[in-house]
Design an enzyme around this catalytic site. Structure first.
Site, short mmCIF file in Angstrom:
data_model
loop_
_atom_site.label_atom_id
_atom_site.label_comp_id
_atom_site.label_asym_id
_atom_site.label_seq_id
_atom_site.Cartn_x
_atom_site.Cartn_y
_atom_site.Cartn_z
N GLU A 1 -24.95 -33.04 15.25
CA GLU A 1 -25.00 -31.58 15.31
C GLU A 1 -24.04 -30.95 14.30
O GLU A 1 -22.91 -31.37 14.16
CB GLU A 1 -24.66 -31.10 16.73
CG GLU A 1 -24.86 -29.61 16.92
CD GLU A 1 -24.49 -29.14 18.32
OE1 GLU A 1 -24.91 -28.03 18.69
OE2 GLU A 1 -23.79 -29.87 19.04
N ARG B 1 -39.32 -28.97 22.60
CA ARG B 1 -37.87 -28.95 22.89
C ARG B 1 -37.20 -27.84 22.09
O ARG B 1 -36.90 -26.78 22.59
CB ARG B 1 -37.25 -30.31 22.61
CG ARG B 1 -35.88 -30.51 23.30
CD ARG B 1 -34.71 -29.89 22.56
NE ARG B 1 -34.50 -30.44 21.23
CZ ARG B 1 -33.60 -29.94 20.37
NH1 ARG B 1 -32.85 -28.91 20.70
NH2 ARG B 1 -33.48 -30.47 19.15
#
Length: 507
Positions: A146, A16
């Protein structure tokens, strides 16, 4: 009696985050092979294999991996990055057969304010809705924060407000990423220590990037601070400068943190590194710790002499730990062997169909070479699997390459495009340049502009002789996008022509 060791989970995100390395794109067959190797040979605890909603190719790859994982009781170890998008990502996951999602959310007030343009309460409500849907559909949820590193630097009150909310939700793990690779080891230890102490009993992963070349040092400090899991990639692949590398991290943890244990098998790290290098076209620097070609090679005479005299230049970082051998010169002996046994030694599993194609390719090479070495195998597999993904609408039927002293090289080619044959001749500065000039003449007739060649790399397996297989990796730029094609042959120009034929079919 020695105290029990603390276990740290290893999540590999090569498929990923690692695939976000510029110019890298794995085929579905390549992704499946890497996933199998990571879970059954390297024995990482989890793998993150894709982002939801990216492409049909990504969807196909995830379906293949989840089908295999389910059949082998490993589906809970396979994870997919998802987004705060209502039920869209969740539906994608259900269709792909995945059961664990890593939900990407905002870990800094800066990201929340300027990217989402939302207040914390609004974001939390959106996240809560997605988590409730996931639970209802039987999907386990982990949460990414994030830009967490900037959040801790500039908006820690927001981070703690968000964490206070998350511990009330059906979340299995909370993931703390240094998204831009900005943290120092001291900051990593300070921030993670504070969070682990404040939220005992909650599982926290640390996800380090390597922008300042601090990735390995930062994960070491993260573990010291109490992180329960680490996100790593093979060969340190990833956006920009990449992620903390799997092999280096495992070596550091095993040698410098005796109170920590992981399930990773050190001896499998080198073989998976070489396979991913071949599949990705992302070359490993020869001096890269643990997996680089030169790191266990002594070249200075004094070092070789010292090794004979009480192993003066040995350390705990022994090559045998990683399935390697110490060398004192470039190259190694090779010989013919049973194909399946060689694949098993490399830790590679192929489907019967792919194995048949690889076997046929090796037989063809055997007619032209005296030997096919084990070092050749990843190149051959990469070439066969890569060729399987491209529909063969353009075929280079024939070519004549002429290179004579004091004369410009010339090429005559005949190609078939959708059943129509074209023949052209051209000269150039070299044989491949002449080939491309002839090709341009043909495509000019069809009023098609060929992609721009931006990089041309030639590789021969380590220890290869003059008749060794040659892999040519060409980078093309087409319609503002870059992509790579590979060709494999014992002749360098022919391998470049094969790579070019793949490009013609892709466009």
């Amino acid at each position: 009696m020695s105290p029990a060791k603390r276990s740290v989970e290893i999540m590999d995100t090569t498929l990923r985050d690692g695939e976000q390395t510029s110019g890298v794109s794995f085929s579905a067959s390549e992704k499946l092979t890497i996933a199998q190797l990571l879970l059954t040979e390297v024995k990482v605890d989890r793998i993150e294999i894709a982002s939801a909603r990216v492409s049909e190719g990504e969807f196909d790859a995830v379906k293949k991996i989840t089908k295999w994982a389910k059949a082998n009781g490993l589906l809970h170890k396979v994870e997919v990055l998802t987004f705060v998008d209502g039920d869209v990502s969740i539906q994608w996951m259900q269709q792909a057969g995945a059961k664990v999602m890593n939900l990407l959310t905002k870990g800094s007030l800066n990201h929340l304010t300027h990217q989402l343009k939302k207040k914390p309460a609004e974001h939390f409500a959106d996240v809560k809705e997605v988590l409730a849907l996931a639970k209802k559909k039987g999907i386990d949820a982990n949460i990414y924060l994030e830009d967490w590193s900037n959040g801790m630097r500039h908006s820690p009150d927001y981070v703690y407000q968000y964490l206070d909310f998350l511990i009330t939700q059906p979340v299995k793990r909370i993931m703390l990423p240094d998204t831009l690779g900005i943290l120092t080891p001291d900051e990593v230890r300070e921030f993670i220590s504070a969070i682990v102490e404040r939220y005992p009993g909650i599982h926290f992963d640390f996800h380090a990037h390597n922008d300042y070349d601090l990735g390995t040092a930062n994960v070491l400090e993260g573990v010291k601070a109490g992180a329960h899991g680490l996100h790593l990639t093979i060969n340190g692949m990833g956006e920009r400068a990449g992620n903390a590398p799997l092999a280096s991290t495992i070596a550091v943890l095993n040698d410098f943190m005796p109170g920590i244990r992981t399930n990773v098998v050190e001896k499998s790290l080198y073989s998976v590194s070489k396979l991913v290098e071949t599949f990705s076209g992302f070359r490993i620097p020869v001096n890269k710790p643990v997996v680089g070609e030169n790191v266990f090679t002594q070249t200075a005479g004094i070092h070789a002499d010292g090794d004979k005299k009480n192993k003066l230049y040995f350390s705990d970082l022994m090559p045998e730990r990683f399935g390697r051998q110490r060398k004192y010169a470039l190259g190694k002996t090779s010989g013919k062997a049973n194909i399946e046994n060689n694949l098993a030694q490399l830790g590679i599993q192929l489907s019967d169909q792919d194995l048949k194609k690889v076997t046929q390719r090796i037989i063809e090479l055997g007619d032209r070479k005296e030997v096919v070495t084990q070092a050749d195998l990843p190149y051959i597999i990469s070439d066969v699997l890569d060729s399987n993904t491209i529909e063969d609408k353009v075929r280079i039927e024939n070519y004549a390459l002429v290179h004579a002293k004091n004369l410009n090289p010339s090429v005559t080619i005949k190609i078939s495009i959708a059943g129509e044959s074209y023949e052209e001749q051209a000269q150039g500065d070299g044989q491949y340049d002449a080939f491309m000039n002839a090709l341009k003449k043909i495509y000019k007739q069809k009023k098609i502009e060929l992609p721009l060649l931006t990089d041309y790399a030639v590789r021969i397996p380590p220890g290869g002789k003059s008749d060794a297989l040659c892999e040519t990796v060409i980078t093309w730029k087409h319609q503002q996008k870059e992509f790579k094609t590979r060709g494999l042959d014992s002749d360098q120009t022919v391998s470049a022509i094969k790579a070019t034929q793949k490009m013609l079919n892709i466009i």
